[in-house]
Scaffold this motif. Sequence first.
Motif, short mmCIF file in Angstrom:
data_model
loop_
_atom_site.label_atom_id
_atom_site.label_comp_id
_atom_site.label_asym_id
_atom_site.label_seq_id
_atom_site.Cartn_x
_atom_site.Cartn_y
_atom_site.Cartn_z
N ALA A 84 -2.14 -13.07 -0.18
CA ALA A 84 -3.37 -12.92 -0.16
C ALA A 84 -3.80 -12.54 -1.53
CB ALA A 84 -3.63 -11.58 0.48
N ASP A 85 -5.10 -13.09 -1.83
CA ASP A 85 -5.62 -12.85 -3.07
C ASP A 85 -6.35 -11.63 -3.13
OD1 ASP A 85 -4.73 -15.70 -4.19
OD2 ASP A 85 -6.38 -16.49 -2.89
N ILE A 86 -6.29 -11.04 -4.17
CA ILE A 86 -7.06 -9.52 -4.48
C ILE A 86 -7.52 -9.49 -5.67
CG2 ILE A 86 -6.60 -7.16 -4.35
CD1 ILE A 86 -3.68 -9.12 -3.58
N LEU A 87 -8.94 -9.38 -5.77
CA LEU A 87 -9.55 -9.20 -7.03
C LEU A 87 -9.66 -8.12 -7.64
CD1 LEU A 87 -11.57 -11.36 -8.42
CD2 LEU A 87 -13.48 -9.82 -7.65
N ALA A 88 -9.15 -8.12 -8.93
CA ALA A 88 -8.52 -6.75 -9.68
C ALA A 88 -9.60 -6.83 -11.02
CB ALA A 88 -7.51 -6.55 -9.99
N GLU A 89 -9.96 -5.53 -11.63
CA GLU A 89 -10.55 -5.78 -13.01
C GLU A 89 -9.37 -5.98 -14.15
OE1 GLU A 89 -12.37 -2.22 -13.91
OE2 GLU A 89 -13.75 -2.35 -12.33
N VAL A 133 -3.98 -1.11 -6.03
CA VAL A 133 -2.86 -0.12 -5.46
C VAL A 133 -1.76 -1.28 -5.00
CG1 VAL A 133 -2.18 1.40 -3.14
CG2 VAL A 133 -4.53 1.35 -4.33
N VAL A 134 -0.52 -0.83 -5.48
CA VAL A 134 0.58 -1.67 -5.28
C VAL A 134 1.81 -0.92 -4.24
CG1 VAL A 134 2.68 -2.97 -6.22
CG2 VAL A 134 0.40 -2.88 -7.41
N ILE A 135 1.66 -1.48 -2.88
CA ILE A 135 2.32 -0.76 -2.09
C ILE A 135 3.23 -1.66 -0.78
CG2 ILE A 135 0.49 -0.50 -0.26
CD1 ILE A 135 1.17 2.31 -0.16
N ASP A 136 4.04 -1.32 -0.30
CA ASP A 136 4.90 -1.79 0.61
C ASP A 136 4.52 -1.72 2.12
OD1 ASP A 136 6.02 0.37 0.62
OD2 ASP A 136 7.97 -0.09 0.41
N ASN A 137 3.40 -1.50 2.39
CA ASN A 137 3.18 -1.12 3.79
C ASN A 137 1.72 -2.00 4.19
OD1 ASN A 137 1.36 0.60 5.80
ND2 ASN A 137 3.45 1.58 5.93
N ASP A 138 1.66 -2.77 5.23
CA ASP A 138 0.79 -3.83 5.66
C ASP A 138 -0.49 -2.77 6.06
OD1 ASP A 138 1.67 -6.44 5.08
OD2 ASP A 138 3.39 -6.19 6.96
N ASP A 139 -0.22 -1.75 6.96
CA ASP A 139 -1.14 -1.30 7.41
C ASP A 139 -2.27 -0.61 6.24
OD1 ASP A 139 -0.47 -1.90 10.02
OD2 ASP A 139 0.60 -0.14 10.38
N ILE A 140 -1.32 0.12 5.32
CA ILE A 140 -2.11 0.88 4.28
C ILE A 140 -2.79 -0.36 3.69
CG2 ILE A 140 -1.61 1.97 2.18
CD1 ILE A 140 0.62 3.56 3.45
N VAL A 141 -2.24 -1.47 3.09
CA VAL A 141 -3.13 -2.45 2.52
C VAL A 141 -4.13 -2.83 3.24
CG1 VAL A 141 -2.94 -4.82 1.82
CG2 VAL A 141 -0.78 -3.47 1.38
N LYS A 142 -4.15 -3.01 4.42
CA LYS A 142 -5.49 -3.45 4.99
C LYS A 142 -6.43 -2.58 5.40
CE LYS A 142 -6.78 -5.44 9.70
NZ LYS A 142 -8.24 -4.41 9.67
N ILE A 183 -11.08 -1.44 -1.50
CA ILE A 183 -10.19 -0.95 -2.55
C ILE A 183 -8.92 -1.91 -2.77
CG2 ILE A 183 -8.50 0.88 -3.32
CD1 ILE A 183 -9.88 2.99 -1.52
N PRO A 184 -8.92 -2.61 -3.84
CA PRO A 184 -8.12 -3.65 -4.08
C PRO A 184 -6.62 -3.22 -3.98
CG PRO A 184 -9.14 -2.85 -6.37
CD PRO A 184 -9.70 -2.14 -5.16
N ALA A 185 -5.69 -3.80 -2.93
CA ALA A 185 -4.43 -3.54 -2.74
C ALA A 185 -3.62 -4.76 -2.61
CB ALA A 185 -4.49 -2.49 -1.44
N ALA A 186 -2.28 -4.47 -3.36
CA ALA A 186 -1.50 -5.64 -3.31
C ALA A 186 -0.06 -5.34 -2.54
CB ALA A 186 -1.18 -6.14 -4.66
N PHE A 187 0.27 -6.06 -1.59
CA PHE A 187 1.50 -5.96 -0.96
C PHE A 187 2.74 -6.44 -1.64
CE2 PHE A 187 4.99 -6.92 1.63
CZ PHE A 187 5.00 -5.81 2.45
N ALA A 188 3.57 -5.65 -1.76
CA ALA A 188 4.83 -5.83 -2.83
C ALA A 188 6.10 -5.07 -2.27
CB ALA A 188 4.76 -5.47 -4.43
N SER A 189 7.16 -5.58 -1.83
CA SER A 189 8.28 -4.94 -1.34
C SER A 189 9.55 -5.73 -1.88
CB SER A 189 8.27 -5.10 0.15
OG SER A 189 9.52 -4.55 0.70
#
Length: 357
Positions: A55-60, A132-141, A148-154
């Motif tokens: 996924a592409d996430i736009l961040a500052e 936000v960098v987190i390893d939970n799909d539901d939270i990211v969505k 709120i920009p969120a990137a999935f990383a596990s």
Amino acid sequence: MKLITRRRAIGLCVSAMLVLSLAGCASQGAGSASGDASAPASASGPVMVKDMKGADILAEGEAKNIVTANSVATQMVLMLGGEDAAATLGAGFNNAQGSLNANMFPGLGDKRTVTRDDCTVENIAAIDPSMVVIDNDDIVKSLRDSDIPAAFASVGSPETIKQALQIIGDCLGGDAAAKAADYGTYYDAILAKATDKASKIADADKPRVLYLRSETRACGEKSMPDSWITAAGGRNVGIEMGLSGAGGGEVTAEAILEADPDIIICEKADCADALKSDAKYSELKAVKSGAVYQAPVATAVWSMGTAEAPLMVCWAAKTINPAAFADMDIEAETLSFFKTFYGYELSGAELDAIFHR
């Protein structure tokens, strides 16, 4: 940063793509160590970051307040961006007085500890993070649905560790992105050197190594311990036990006794102490030969999916096959790593603590 509304996000996205085009950076981001993530567009403009799900996430640009909800992600943010980059401390992050983290990052005392359960839209919006960098799909969505920009990383392998560092580096931009790329190159070089030496050891001569997360949990295939056991020229007893998965599987004392490994490496001190002191384990080869060890711990344990995982390859090589890796100086490697990637000079006492001496 202010929350990016959908309308603002579209505008920023167009601006970011224009800046990337003018800078000669193709949208596929071929220059990053993760293989996918785009490098920052400019020192201060918006940046498009690609997460582990594509996924592409736009961040500052030059994000300075990244939310993390687990200790490894926090460790990575601190490595690449320092105290100012961390908006929160993830669950399990050891910042107790006298810990190495407290010594290295003395300004973390007022940072809030956040767990996955804390990562509701309301809580995160109140923090107002750059990412936000987190390893939970539901939270990211849920976070993305609220702009709120969120990137999935596990993390669970050398490759995903490198990818996670690069995602965070790209969010931070500038020197952090370059440091993340350098880290990936370093990790690859460590693995290549160890694997080359290990390939010259006959299979029959490779020690049988068991990695225990606890007395009742061991790691087999598709785990971080399997990657460094193999790279260090060992045979993973967890695979012989039929175990698989990043977090390991359940084992019994009887199974450990039946496997009778040459070397046992424990994640925690209580596990190593129990093996050494409990009479039921006294006939194990590893116990009788003094080959029961606790994995090194610095800002985090080296043996699982953390940013200090390259050092675990070095330590394991020296521990599992000392003759084959006689030229490996684990102390010098550790000092160099901390100076290069953390900008921190470890003391002799801190080295002793890392290696449980």
